[in-house]
Scaffold this active site. Structure first.
Site, PDB file in Angstrom:
ATOM      1  N   HIS A 255       0.858  -1.195   0.000  1.00 28.85           N
ATOM      2  CA  HIS A 255       0.000   0.000   0.000  1.00 28.85           C
ATOM      3  C   HIS A 255       0.881   1.226   0.000  1.00 28.85           C
ATOM      4  CE1 HIS A 255      -3.162   2.832   1.193  1.00 28.85           C
ATOM      5  NE2 HIS A 255      -3.994   1.930   0.707  1.00 28.85           N
ATOM      6  N   GLU A 313      -7.842  -5.241  -0.079  1.00 34.20           N
ATOM      7  CA  GLU A 313      -8.380  -6.029  -1.191  1.00 34.20           C
ATOM      8  C   GLU A 313      -8.324  -7.524  -0.950  1.00 34.20           C
ATOM      9  OE1 GLU A 313     -10.053  -4.202  -2.736  1.00 34.20           O
ATOM     10  OE2 GLU A 313      -9.092  -2.992  -4.270  1.00 34.20           O
TER      11      GLU A 313
HETATM   12  N1  ACO Z   1       3.929  -7.649  -4.667  1.00 31.69           N
HETATM   13  C1  ACO Z   1       5.261  -7.644  -4.946  1.00 31.69           C
HETATM   14  N2  ACO Z   1       6.028  -6.525  -4.913  1.00 31.69           N
HETATM   15  C2  ACO Z   1       5.411  -5.379  -4.583  1.00 31.69           C
HETATM   16  C3  ACO Z   1       4.049  -5.302  -4.266  1.00 31.69           C
HETATM   17  C4  ACO Z   1       3.300  -6.504  -4.307  1.00 31.69           C
HETATM   18  N3  ACO Z   1       2.000  -6.531  -4.032  1.00 31.69           N
HETATM   19  N4  ACO Z   1       3.721  -4.031  -3.977  1.00 31.69           N
HETATM   20  C5  ACO Z   1       4.852  -3.302  -4.114  1.00 31.69           C
HETATM   21  N5  ACO Z   1       5.879  -4.120  -4.477  1.00 31.69           N
HETATM   22  C6  ACO Z   1       7.268  -3.747  -4.677  1.00 31.69           C
HETATM   23  C7  ACO Z   1       7.479  -3.067  -6.026  1.00 31.69           C
HETATM   24  O1  ACO Z   1       7.751  -3.983  -7.027  1.00 31.69           O
HETATM   25  C8  ACO Z   1       8.655  -2.167  -5.713  1.00 31.69           C
HETATM   26  O2  ACO Z   1       9.806  -2.983  -5.692  1.00 31.69           O
HETATM   27  P1  ACO Z   1      11.192  -2.439  -6.294  1.00 31.69           P
HETATM   28  O3  ACO Z   1      11.496  -1.167  -5.568  1.00 31.69           O
HETATM   29  O4  ACO Z   1      12.136  -3.552  -6.001  1.00 31.69           O
HETATM   30  O5  ACO Z   1      10.941  -2.198  -7.738  1.00 31.69           O
HETATM   31  C9  ACO Z   1       8.384  -1.735  -4.276  1.00 31.69           C
HETATM   32  O6  ACO Z   1       7.609  -2.779  -3.703  1.00 31.69           O
HETATM   33  C10 ACO Z   1       7.651  -0.412  -4.157  1.00 31.69           C
HETATM   34  O7  ACO Z   1       6.533  -0.433  -5.035  1.00 31.69           O
HETATM   35  P2  ACO Z   1       5.795   0.862  -5.583  1.00 31.69           P
HETATM   36  O8  ACO Z   1       5.009   0.470  -6.792  1.00 31.69           O
HETATM   37  O9  ACO Z   1       6.733   2.010  -5.694  1.00 31.69           O
HETATM   38  O10 ACO Z   1       4.848   1.194  -4.389  1.00 31.69           O
HETATM   39  P3  ACO Z   1       3.520   2.026  -4.464  1.00 31.69           P
HETATM   40  O11 ACO Z   1       3.380   2.741  -3.191  1.00 31.69           O
HETATM   41  O12 ACO Z   1       3.434   2.851  -5.704  1.00 31.69           O
HETATM   42  O13 ACO Z   1       2.450   0.845  -4.626  1.00 31.69           O
HETATM   43  C11 ACO Z   1       0.559  -0.460  -4.650  1.00 31.69           C
HETATM   44  C12 ACO Z   1       1.327   0.625  -3.895  1.00 31.69           C
HETATM   45  C13 ACO Z   1       0.227   0.025  -6.047  1.00 31.69           C
HETATM   46  C14 ACO Z   1      -0.748  -0.768  -3.921  1.00 31.69           C
HETATM   47  C15 ACO Z   1       1.421  -1.736  -4.728  1.00 31.69           C
HETATM   48  O14 ACO Z   1       1.766  -2.199  -3.436  1.00 31.69           O
HETATM   49  C16 ACO Z   1       0.783  -2.854  -5.537  1.00 31.69           C
HETATM   50  O15 ACO Z   1       0.910  -2.870  -6.758  1.00 31.69           O
HETATM   51  N6  ACO Z   1       0.075  -3.833  -4.858  1.00 31.69           N
HETATM   52  C17 ACO Z   1      -0.588  -4.888  -5.555  1.00 31.69           C
HETATM   53  C18 ACO Z   1      -1.938  -4.392  -6.091  1.00 31.69           C
HETATM   54  C19 ACO Z   1      -2.955  -4.145  -4.983  1.00 31.69           C
HETATM   55  O16 ACO Z   1      -3.087  -4.935  -4.050  1.00 31.69           O
HETATM   56  N7  ACO Z   1      -3.719  -3.031  -5.128  1.00 31.69           N
HETATM   57  C20 ACO Z   1      -4.761  -2.639  -4.154  1.00 31.69           C
HETATM   58  C21 ACO Z   1      -4.286  -1.510  -3.282  1.00 31.69           C
HETATM   59  S1  ACO Z   1      -5.457  -1.119  -2.018  1.00 31.69           S
HETATM   60  C22 ACO Z   1      -6.503  -0.025  -2.762  1.00 31.69           C
HETATM   61  O17 ACO Z   1      -6.153   0.747  -3.604  1.00 31.69           O
HETATM   62  C23 ACO Z   1      -7.903  -0.030  -2.371  1.00 31.69           C
END
Ligand code: ACO
Length: 376
Positions: A255, A313
């Site tokens: 998140h 989620e």
């Molecule tokens: N699985 C694996 N790796 C992840 C995940 C995940 N669920 N979430 C983040 N990471 C990793 C990224 O790959 C990145 O790694 P890196 O730096 O080695 O490249 C690091 O963690 C940071 O990720 P960002 O994308 O910069 O983090 P951001 O704050 O933008 O992302 C998000 C938040 C979009 C929710 C992300 O965690 C994600 O994609 N989760 C999966 C989708 C999800 O569950 N969405 C629902 C969110 S809740 C809502 O909106 C109601």
């Protein structure tokens, strides 16, 4: 932070003041209009929570009854909306796209008064989702029942059966849990649109578009598919490891704001436990719990220091599945709840807000030739 104050994804940028909800990502706290989500969501009616968000206080019993009746009286869809849904159903348009298209038609017969329009918009969202779901399955829509509350009526419009108290309560807890969440992507979208002094229908349609993406509200379907593919707990570790080795994201984890477990995950996990206890089959619940534990520990191994924890989620998927909703309805059902929050933010933006217009740092080329000539 990069030079010139540029923050990719606007991370940490304060772009609004709100009394609607507060997220503390370090402590894992969510406060909705002064109430902790853990207390509010499982106890209050959805209508009372909406009233609280829109008016800044709980309704009296008579005000709540009046609001429930007003909302219930506005559920019927205009003929044009129903015609649109009927026309797109044979193409199997995804339900979120059908919701976006249909919501855009909703100002056709509505008053110009924003409060009345907002109530009508909120009232009709479940009717759109349920009517479209039946049409895409070749069934006739079921008319709304004014004797039922927002949550119970939605369930009845989906399958024609009077829902049990346990199912209705579980859905109401879900809708309350997701009703508002500070300046998330879809709420920000709604505020940007209304801040131009556009209209509320446009704001809600834009927000639906933002919610649809898998990085926001589109994750619970894939999260449940993942659990079903895993099937048994002994397969969880190899399956999840393979996904992480391939660089894939695990849906339902991570998140932007929460660096500990999303408090909404716990509210929904408890609601799911109650529902599954009432149902007598807790196998899926136990599997989900086990997959969560494995996923969180593998995320710590593969993404150390990122604090990737369970988000709302993951348990949305479990709870909505337990209520009997198809995967395709998870994100539209999220939209049904969040519409009340989007509208509350629109009211707030209209009261206090300025046009939202940030800046961009230009990284393109500059002209290399004399004034008046195009440089190619
Ligand atoms: N699985 C694996 N790796 C992840 C995940 C995940 N669920 N979430 C983040 N990471 C990793 C990224 O790959 C990145 O790694 P890196 O730096 O080695 O490249 C690091 O963690 C940071 O990720 P960002 O994308 O910069 O983090 P951001 O704050 O933008 O992302 C998000 C938040 C979009 C929710 C992300 O965690 C994600 O994609 N989760 C999966 C989708 C999800 O569950 N969405 C629902 C969110 S809740 C809502 O909106 C109601």
């Amino acid at each position: 932070m990069q030079e010139n104050g540029y923050k990719p994804g606007l991370e940490g940028v304060v772009a609004a003041e709100t009394r609607l909800s507060h997220v503390d990502g370090q402590r894992g706290e969510l406060i909705i209009a002064g109430q902790r989500v853990e207390a509010l969501a499982p106890q209050a009616s959805f209508e009372a929570v909406v009233f609280l968000l829109w008016n800044g206080r709980f309704p009296t019993p008579s005000e709540e009854a009046e609001f429930v009746a007003d909302l219930a009286s506005r559920r019927q869809l205009p003929a044009a909306t129903m015609q649109l849904l009927t026309a797109v159903a044979p193409q199997q348009t995804p339900p979120m796209d059908a919701l976006r298209m249909a919501a855009a038609t909703l100002d056709l017969d509505s008053p110009t008064d924003n409060r009345a329009l907002a109530t009508t918009l909120l009232a009709r969202m479940p009717t759109i989702v349920a009517a479209y779901d039946r049409l895409r399955h070749g069934q006739q829509p079921i008319p709304p029942d004014p004797a039922l509350g927002h949550a119970a009526n939605y369930l009845q419009m989906l399958d024609g059966k009077r829902p049990s108290a346990a199912r209705s309560r579980a859905l109401e807890t879900y809708l309350n849990t997701v009703v508002d969440h500070s300046l998330n992507a879809s709420t920000f979208t709604a505020r940007v649109i209304i801040a131009t002094q556009s209209d509320m229908v446009s704001a809600i349609v834009g927000a639906i578009g933002a919610l649809k993406g898998p990085l926001h509200g589109g994750a619970p379907g894939p999260a449940l598919d993942m659990v079903f593919e895993i099937g048994t707990l002994d397969r969880a570790e190899p399956y999840l490891r393979q996904k992480l080795e391939a660089g894939e994201r695990l849906m339902g984890f991570g998140h932007r704001v929460y660096k500990v477990r999303d408090p909404r995950a716990e509210v929904l996990a408890i609601a799911a436990e109650h529902l599954f206890e009432a149902d007598g089959d807790k196998r899926l619940y136990e599997l989900v719990k086990g997959v969560e534990k494995t996923a969180v520990s593998l995320l710590a191994e593969y993404k150390p220091g990122r604090n990737l924890q369970t988000n709302v989620e993951f348990y949305t998927a479990l709870l909505l599945n337990g209520i009997g909703l198809e995967t395709a309805l998870f994100t539209p059902t999220f939209a049904i709840g969040r519409t009340a929050g989007w509208i509350a933010h629109c009211f707030e933006q209209l009261e206090n807000g300025r046009l939202i217009r940030p800046s961009a740092r230009y990284v393109g080329a500059y002209p290399t030739v004399n004034e008046g000539t195009i440089s190619r």
